[in-house]
Design a protein around this motif. Structure first.
Motif, PDB file in Angstrom:
ATOM      1  N   ILE A 130     -14.457 -55.568 -37.874  1.00  0.00           N
ATOM      2  CA  ILE A 130     -14.862 -55.703 -36.466  1.00  0.00           C
ATOM      3  C   ILE A 130     -16.127 -54.884 -36.225  1.00  0.00           C
ATOM      4  N   THR A 131     -17.081 -55.444 -35.486  1.00  0.00           N
ATOM      5  CA  THR A 131     -18.333 -54.739 -35.211  1.00  0.00           C
ATOM      6  C   THR A 131     -18.109 -53.648 -34.163  1.00  0.00           C
ATOM      7  N   GLU A 132     -19.146 -52.826 -33.986  1.00  0.00           N
ATOM      8  CA  GLU A 132     -19.087 -51.778 -32.955  1.00  0.00           C
ATOM      9  C   GLU A 132     -18.917 -52.372 -31.563  1.00  0.00           C
ATOM     10  N   ASP A 133     -19.349 -53.614 -31.401  1.00  0.00           N
ATOM     11  CA  ASP A 133     -19.215 -54.274 -30.099  1.00  0.00           C
ATOM     12  C   ASP A 133     -17.875 -54.987 -29.949  1.00  0.00           C
ATOM     13  N   GLY A 134     -17.018 -54.842 -30.953  1.00  0.00           N
ATOM     14  CA  GLY A 134     -15.688 -55.441 -30.861  1.00  0.00           C
ATOM     15  C   GLY A 134     -15.634 -56.908 -31.251  1.00  0.00           C
ATOM     16  N   VAL A 135     -16.639 -57.363 -32.006  1.00  0.00           N
ATOM     17  CA  VAL A 135     -16.679 -58.773 -32.420  1.00  0.00           C
ATOM     18  C   VAL A 135     -16.063 -58.902 -33.815  1.00  0.00           C
ATOM     19  N   ASP A 136     -15.252 -59.931 -33.990  1.00  0.00           N
ATOM     20  CA  ASP A 136     -14.606 -60.183 -35.282  1.00  0.00           C
ATOM     21  C   ASP A 136     -15.649 -60.678 -36.281  1.00  0.00           C
ATOM     22  N   GLU A 137     -15.913 -59.867 -37.319  1.00  0.00           N
ATOM     23  CA  GLU A 137     -16.903 -60.258 -38.330  1.00  0.00           C
ATOM     24  C   GLU A 137     -16.325 -61.231 -39.351  1.00  0.00           C
ATOM     25  N   LYS A 138     -14.990 -61.261 -39.429  1.00  0.00           N
ATOM     26  CA  LYS A 138     -14.293 -62.184 -40.334  1.00  0.00           C
ATOM     27  C   LYS A 138     -14.718 -62.008 -41.793  1.00  0.00           C
ATOM     28  N   ILE A 139     -15.015 -60.774 -42.166  1.00  0.00           N
ATOM     29  CA  ILE A 139     -15.342 -60.501 -43.575  1.00  0.00           C
ATOM     30  C   ILE A 139     -14.047 -60.562 -44.379  1.00  0.00           C
ATOM     31  N   ASP A 140     -14.060 -61.299 -45.471  1.00  0.00           N
ATOM     32  CA  ASP A 140     -12.877 -61.412 -46.322  1.00  0.00           C
ATOM     33  C   ASP A 140     -12.653 -60.073 -47.033  1.00  0.00           C
ATOM     34  N   TYR A 141     -11.444 -59.566 -46.958  1.00  0.00           N
ATOM     35  CA  TYR A 141     -11.158 -58.281 -47.612  1.00  0.00           C
ATOM     36  C   TYR A 141     -11.350 -58.345 -49.129  1.00  0.00           C
ATOM     37  N   LEU A 142     -11.338 -59.566 -49.700  1.00  0.00           N
ATOM     38  CA  LEU A 142     -11.638 -59.687 -51.139  1.00  0.00           C
ATOM     39  C   LEU A 142     -13.077 -59.260 -51.416  1.00  0.00           C
ATOM     40  N   GLU A 143     -13.964 -59.569 -50.473  1.00  0.00           N
ATOM     41  CA  GLU A 143     -15.373 -59.172 -50.608  1.00  0.00           C
ATOM     42  C   GLU A 143     -15.499 -57.646 -50.524  1.00  0.00           C
ATOM     43  N   THR A 144     -14.777 -57.056 -49.576  1.00  0.00           N
ATOM     44  CA  THR A 144     -14.781 -55.595 -49.459  1.00  0.00           C
ATOM     45  C   THR A 144     -14.221 -54.959 -50.729  1.00  0.00           C
ATOM     46  N   TRP A 145     -13.195 -55.599 -51.304  1.00  0.00           N
ATOM     47  CA  TRP A 145     -12.591 -55.082 -52.537  1.00  0.00           C
ATOM     48  C   TRP A 145     -13.574 -55.074 -53.699  1.00  0.00           C
ATOM     49  N   ARG A 146     -14.447 -56.090 -53.751  1.00  0.00           N
ATOM     50  CA  ARG A 146     -15.493 -56.097 -54.798  1.00  0.00           C
ATOM     51  C   ARG A 146     -16.350 -54.831 -54.682  1.00  0.00           C
ATOM     52  N   GLY A 147     -16.626 -54.433 -53.440  1.00  0.00           N
ATOM     53  CA  GLY A 147     -17.388 -53.194 -53.223  1.00  0.00           C
ATOM     54  C   GLY A 147     -16.631 -51.974 -53.716  1.00  0.00           C
ATOM     55  N   CYS A 148     -15.313 -51.987 -53.527  1.00  0.00           N
ATOM     56  CA  CYS A 148     -14.478 -50.885 -54.037  1.00  0.00           C
ATOM     57  C   CYS A 148     -14.520 -50.838 -55.562  1.00  0.00           C
ATOM     58  N   GLU A 149     -14.426 -52.023 -56.194  1.00  0.00           N
ATOM     59  CA  GLU A 149     -14.492 -52.084 -57.659  1.00  0.00           C
ATOM     60  C   GLU A 149     -15.840 -51.558 -58.162  1.00  0.00           C
ATOM     61  N   SER A 150     -16.893 -51.828 -57.402  1.00  0.00           N
ATOM     62  CA  SER A 150     -18.243 -51.394 -57.788  1.00  0.00           C
ATOM     63  C   SER A 150     -18.383 -49.869 -57.740  1.00  0.00           C
ATOM     64  N   VAL A 151     -17.890 -49.216 -56.672  1.00  0.00           N
ATOM     65  CA  VAL A 151     -18.011 -47.744 -56.595  1.00  0.00           C
ATOM     66  C   VAL A 151     -17.109 -47.068 -57.623  1.00  0.00           C
ATOM     67  N   LEU A 152     -16.029 -47.763 -58.011  1.00  0.00           N
ATOM     68  CA  LEU A 152     -15.171 -47.249 -59.085  1.00  0.00           C
ATOM     69  C   LEU A 152     -15.943 -47.250 -60.400  1.00  0.00           C
ATOM     70  N   GLU A 153     -16.636 -48.357 -60.670  1.00  0.00           N
ATOM     71  CA  GLU A 153     -17.446 -48.471 -61.900  1.00  0.00           C
ATOM     72  C   GLU A 153     -18.547 -47.421 -61.941  1.00  0.00           C
ATOM     73  N   LYS A 154     -19.104 -47.093 -60.781  1.00  0.00           N
ATOM     74  CA  LYS A 154     -20.210 -46.131 -60.711  1.00  0.00           C
ATOM     75  C   LYS A 154     -19.734 -44.684 -60.762  1.00  0.00           C
ATOM     76  N   GLY A 155     -18.403 -44.466 -60.736  1.00  0.00           N
ATOM     77  CA  GLY A 155     -17.885 -43.105 -60.843  1.00  0.00           C
ATOM     78  C   GLY A 155     -17.895 -42.315 -59.550  1.00  0.00           C
ATOM     79  N   LEU A 156     -18.169 -42.989 -58.420  1.00  0.00           N
ATOM     80  CA  LEU A 156     -18.149 -42.282 -57.131  1.00  0.00           C
ATOM     81  C   LEU A 156     -16.716 -41.979 -56.708  1.00  0.00           C
ATOM     82  N   VAL A 157     -15.781 -42.788 -57.231  1.00  0.00           N
ATOM     83  CA  VAL A 157     -14.359 -42.599 -56.923  1.00  0.00           C
ATOM     84  C   VAL A 157     -13.567 -42.742 -58.217  1.00  0.00           C
ATOM     85  N   LYS A 158     -12.390 -42.114 -58.242  1.00  0.00           N
ATOM     86  CA  LYS A 158     -11.531 -42.187 -59.430  1.00  0.00           C
ATOM     87  C   LYS A 158     -10.523 -43.342 -59.341  1.00  0.00           C
TER      88      LYS A 158
END
Length: 341
Positions: A130-158
């Motif tokens: 959801i945006t700061e204005d309260g609008v549903d961005e409808k981003i698929d959580y699978l897409e967000t998860w790809r970002g999580c996998e990426s920071v894991l690969e980069k060593g920013l998180v364990k």
């Protein structure tokens, strides 16, 4: 007795990547006031209680960007590391991200606020976007998860995980991911057993972390007509008396014996200690069965202002029009003076 003489031995559970997570953590969410504004009033008490928690052996600290307290959490951790009370590698620090399309930007911002080089665990805080204005961005959580996998690969998180996902969402995520989540954080307590979700997680080696582990048991959460047990519940008092423990200790021990981590929040030092004194007794089979009978699906945390958004994870309450999302959950600054980006 000084904190030094109190050193607790908090056991751990193993995540599916081999990393150990302490079975009890210190939660840092201070909540909103009756007008849905974030209050910094208890932040100095939290700093004090968290410092004490480290002194007596807590090593697991649970925070989030949404909680506004990352700068203070980081100050306490760094102070204790500098004092030699604890080493960074002995700590387990979790943070969470709300509605983030770019996970790396968010993680780097948290690391800056916390003044840490890495996080032990990050979670997608909610499956909605959801945006700061309260609008549903409808981003698929699978897409967000790809970002999580990426920071894991980069060593920013364990480790990477999720929070507030339901049965269907976690099944879909597992089926479409390179990395199975290490952890799922959800509300679990005596009223809300979440058995199916917990079983799915345990089948995949996903450690369940319980927020609101006392549900409406504690007076601050006791909504009108909320179900038993409360602190004076005769059944709870009887089990507590049998083991020489408080009602809240019985509730936390029940979680532990279900293989669930708890992250209760408190700004009271005596409660910090009490919450951790649950590893020197065992609830028997009858106790566990009796306690399981309080499960009636009652949810303490139900953000109905999000219920019409894509991927809202809970059952919807009928007859509610779209309620405005509190500004405090859309736009905020961090820290005691709410002046840190």
């Amino acid at each position: 007795m000084t904190a030094l003489h109190l050193m607790l031995n908090i056991p751990t559970f193993k995540l599916n990547n081999g990393i150990e997570i302490p079975a009890l953590g210190y939660g840092t969410w201070l909540g909103l006031d009756e007008k849905a504004n974030f209050s910094t009033e208890d932040l100095p008490k939290m700093i004090d209680a968290m410092s004490y928690a480290i002194d007596i052996g807590y090593r697991h600290f649970d925070t989030a960007h949404l909680y506004r307290v990352e700068p203070e959490v980081g100050q306490v951790l760094n102070k204790k590391i500098k004092e030699g009370v604890v080493k960074r590698e002995e700590l387990f620090v979790t943070s969470k991200y709300h509605r983030e399309a770019d996970v790396e930007v968010s993680v780097r911002a948290s690391l800056k606020r916390l003044n840490l080089d890495y996080l032990d665990l990050i979670l997608i805080h909610w499956p909605m976007s959801i945006t700061e204005d309260g609008v549903d961005e409808k981003i698929d959580y699978l897409e967000t998860w790809r970002g999580c996998e990426s920071v894991l690969e980069k060593g920013l998180v364990k480790s990477i995980g999720i929070s507030n996902f339901n049965v269907e969402q976690i099944k879909r995520l597992i089926a479409n991911s390179k990395v199975v989540p290490a952890s799922l954080q959800i509300e679990v307590n005596l009223n809300l057993g979440q058995n199916e979700l917990v079983d799915i997680c345990h089948d995949h080696g996903i450690v369940v972390v319980a927020y609101s582990p006392f549900g409406t048991m504690v007076p601050s959460r006791a909504a009108p007509n909320s179900p038993e047990p409360k602190l004076d519940n005769p059944t709870m008092l009887e089990i507590g008396k049998k083991h020489g423990k408080t009602v809240t200790q019985i509730a936390l021990r029940y979680m532990f014996q279900r293989g669930i981590v708890s992250v209760p929040k408190t700004v009271t030092k005596s409660r910090v200690l009490e919450n951790a004194q649950i590893f020197n007794f065992i609830l028997d089979e009858n106790d566990m069965k009796t306690l399981s009978e309080f499960d009636n699906g009652y949810r303490t945390v139900r953000p109905v202002f999000w219920q019409n958004f894509t991927n809202y994870p809970f059952e919807k309450l009928p007859g509610l029009e779209q309620i405005e999302i509190p500004l405090s959950l859309r736009k905020w600054k961090n820290g005691l003076n709410l002046d840190i980006d």
